[in-house]
Design an enzyme around this catalytic site. Sequence first.
Site, mmCIF file in Angstrom:
data_model
loop_
_atom_site.group_PDB
_atom_site.id
_atom_site.type_symbol
_atom_site.label_atom_id
_atom_site.label_comp_id
_atom_site.label_asym_id
_atom_site.label_seq_id
_atom_site.Cartn_x
_atom_site.Cartn_y
_atom_site.Cartn_z
ATOM 1 C CG HIS A 1 83.991 89.201 75.102
ATOM 2 N ND1 HIS A 1 84.858 88.867 74.106
ATOM 3 C CD2 HIS A 1 84.525 88.657 76.228
ATOM 4 C CE1 HIS A 1 85.856 88.157 74.598
ATOM 5 N NE2 HIS A 1 85.677 88.035 75.892
ATOM 6 C CD GLN B 1 83.220 89.200 71.054
ATOM 7 O OE1 GLN B 1 82.891 88.190 71.635
ATOM 8 N NE2 GLN B 1 84.148 89.997 71.521
ATOM 9 N NE ARG C 1 88.871 85.019 72.051
ATOM 10 C CZ ARG C 1 88.938 85.499 73.293
ATOM 11 N NH1 ARG C 1 87.952 85.282 74.148
ATOM 12 N NH2 ARG C 1 89.970 86.231 73.676
ATOM 13 C CG ASN D 1 90.806 88.433 81.521
ATOM 14 O OD1 ASN D 1 91.399 87.407 81.253
ATOM 15 N ND2 ASN D 1 90.435 89.306 80.598
HETATM 16 P P1 NAI Z 1 95.578 78.990 79.564
HETATM 17 O O1 NAI Z 1 96.632 79.203 78.558
HETATM 18 O O2 NAI Z 1 95.936 78.998 81.006
HETATM 19 O O3 NAI Z 1 94.807 77.612 79.289
HETATM 20 C C1 NAI Z 1 94.485 77.138 78.046
HETATM 21 C C2 NAI Z 1 94.405 75.616 78.131
HETATM 22 O O4 NAI Z 1 93.812 75.131 76.931
HETATM 23 C C3 NAI Z 1 95.769 74.958 78.264
HETATM 24 O O5 NAI Z 1 95.776 74.114 79.402
HETATM 25 C C4 NAI Z 1 95.902 74.179 76.964
HETATM 26 O O6 NAI Z 1 96.642 72.974 77.125
HETATM 27 C C5 NAI Z 1 94.441 73.906 76.656
HETATM 28 N N1 NAI Z 1 94.187 73.546 75.264
HETATM 29 C C6 NAI Z 1 94.635 74.156 74.141
HETATM 30 N N2 NAI Z 1 94.164 73.526 73.052
HETATM 31 C C7 NAI Z 1 93.408 72.507 73.480
HETATM 32 C C8 NAI Z 1 92.659 71.509 72.831
HETATM 33 N N3 NAI Z 1 92.630 71.430 71.489
HETATM 34 N N4 NAI Z 1 91.976 70.613 73.593
HETATM 35 C C9 NAI Z 1 92.029 70.685 74.942
HETATM 36 N N5 NAI Z 1 92.732 71.622 75.617
HETATM 37 C C10 NAI Z 1 93.410 72.517 74.893
HETATM 38 O O7 NAI Z 1 94.486 80.101 79.258
HETATM 39 P P2 NAI Z 1 93.261 80.599 80.162
HETATM 40 O O8 NAI Z 1 93.646 81.786 80.957
HETATM 41 O O9 NAI Z 1 92.678 79.433 80.863
HETATM 42 O O10 NAI Z 1 92.277 81.115 79.000
HETATM 43 C C11 NAI Z 1 91.741 80.194 78.057
HETATM 44 C C12 NAI Z 1 90.981 80.941 76.970
HETATM 45 O O11 NAI Z 1 89.830 81.555 77.527
HETATM 46 C C13 NAI Z 1 91.742 82.102 76.309
HETATM 47 O O12 NAI Z 1 92.621 81.653 75.308
HETATM 48 C C14 NAI Z 1 90.609 82.935 75.758
HETATM 49 O O13 NAI Z 1 90.244 82.467 74.475
HETATM 50 C C15 NAI Z 1 89.477 82.676 76.731
HETATM 51 N N6 NAI Z 1 89.273 83.846 77.605
HETATM 52 C C16 NAI Z 1 88.066 84.489 77.569
HETATM 53 C C17 NAI Z 1 87.856 85.623 78.308
HETATM 54 C C18 NAI Z 1 86.534 86.309 78.332
HETATM 55 O O14 NAI Z 1 86.474 87.478 78.710
HETATM 56 N N7 NAI Z 1 85.452 85.655 77.978
HETATM 57 C C19 NAI Z 1 88.936 86.214 79.136
HETATM 58 C C20 NAI Z 1 90.114 85.388 79.206
HETATM 59 C C21 NAI Z 1 90.286 84.278 78.429
#
Ligand code: NAI
Length: 386
Positions: free
Chosen positions: A333, A314, A285, A147
């Site tokens: 959400h 939530q 989050r 997603n």
């Molecule tokens: P991803 O794993 O592709 O990207 C996460 C990125 O965050 C990575 O590039 C990583 O290097 C970076 N990162 C981690 N810690 C960091 C920090 N301290 N400072 C800067 N960058 C940092 O994951 P994706 O698919 O982009 O999802 C990211 C987050 O979005 C998920 O972990 C989830 O919490 C949230 N999410 C929310 C959804 C919703 O329905 N609202 C649905 C999907 C994801």
Amino acid sequence: MAKVLCVLYDDPTGGMPARYARDGLPAMDRYPDGQRLPTPEATDFTPGELLGSVSGELGLRSFLERQGHELVVTSDKEPPGSEFDRHLADAEIVISQPFWPAYLTAERIANAPNLKLVVTAGIGSDHTDLDAAIDRGITVAEVTYCNSISVAEHVVMMILSLVRNYLPSHQVVRDGGWNIADCVARSYDLEGMHVGTVAAGRIGLAVLRRLAPFDVHLHYTDRRRLPESVEQELGLTFHADARAMVPNCDVVTINAPLHPETQGLFDDDLLATMRRGAYLINTARGLIVDRDAIVRALESGQLAGYAGDVWYPQPAPADHPWRTMPNHGMTPHISGSTLSAQTRYANGTREILESYFAGTPIRDEYLIVDGGKLAGTGAKSYSARS
Ligand code: NAI
């Protein structure tokens, strides 16, 4: 035979849809970076159906019961004494979605001696205590990418709706009014603004790509720098961390996972360094921002708007201050639970279960914790406590 405990959100208040708004979903087999969409051996539902609520059962029941496994599906998840807590005692597999998370705390994990696999039907496994899962050797997997684009679209929608003052203007129409000045007194063009993302992973990069045609200045920070070719293509300015980036931005979007480095990142101090009248969008989050600091920043005008779809806890209580703070564009959400996304994460959940039961490796990109450590996507995107 395994007991599979699945926590899903409630059905629609009027019952499951008898008919859907559209007749199907666009055909896709790859994500933008070439990763294959989920590839279960079979699918026992019609793509585009509501699968994420209790009666949808993620389309898993016949698959699991054919193999003799037990599937328990419930939305009742709050401790103590919930149906979730009762069944957790002998569950081998727990499945839940970030939209309606079954918080698997260290205490709950200690009360689940048979637990071996935790699946997030979606992305973001912070509702599971990953350190406790590491200690217990429990595998945690999520449906990476399922997603990410759904969320990126939601982020773009929320940026535009805040900057253009869409929601209050729509309300004027619903209320029978026509005061143009009421609508436009807080309305700007996005063009020319500086927009930055905290994290440029799958979602963050997709947001940057989608915003590039709006003729904005794009900024990002991430603990891993993007390839130079991508920075050049999109005209990106890289910053070492969020603290260095946010003073340069009119709009900031948060797209990092919740882990010890990001928890509480947007507090009073960081918000004070943002431009007066900046917009903040958080679909990552709720705990990445300080709840009450956001309210204060909106009330003082330091933030011109805040939008997102992630809260803590939530479901959010009825008196959560974000429901009533000024100039917000919050939704429950929902961004990652479109019908389009549900088909992908239901298929991905099944693919993970098929691998688990067959004893074959779960795709590396789906792994968050495995073999007593962060693994796969977990090793790239999360940090453990110690
Ligand atoms: P991803 O794993 O592709 O990207 C996460 C990125 O965050 C990575 O590039 C990583 O290097 C970076 N990162 C981690 N810690 C960091 C920090 N301290 N400072 C800067 N960058 C940092 O994951 P994706 O698919 O982009 O999802 C990211 C987050 O979005 C998920 O972990 C989830 O919490 C949230 N999410 C929310 C959804 C919703 O329905 N609202 C649905 C999907 C994801």
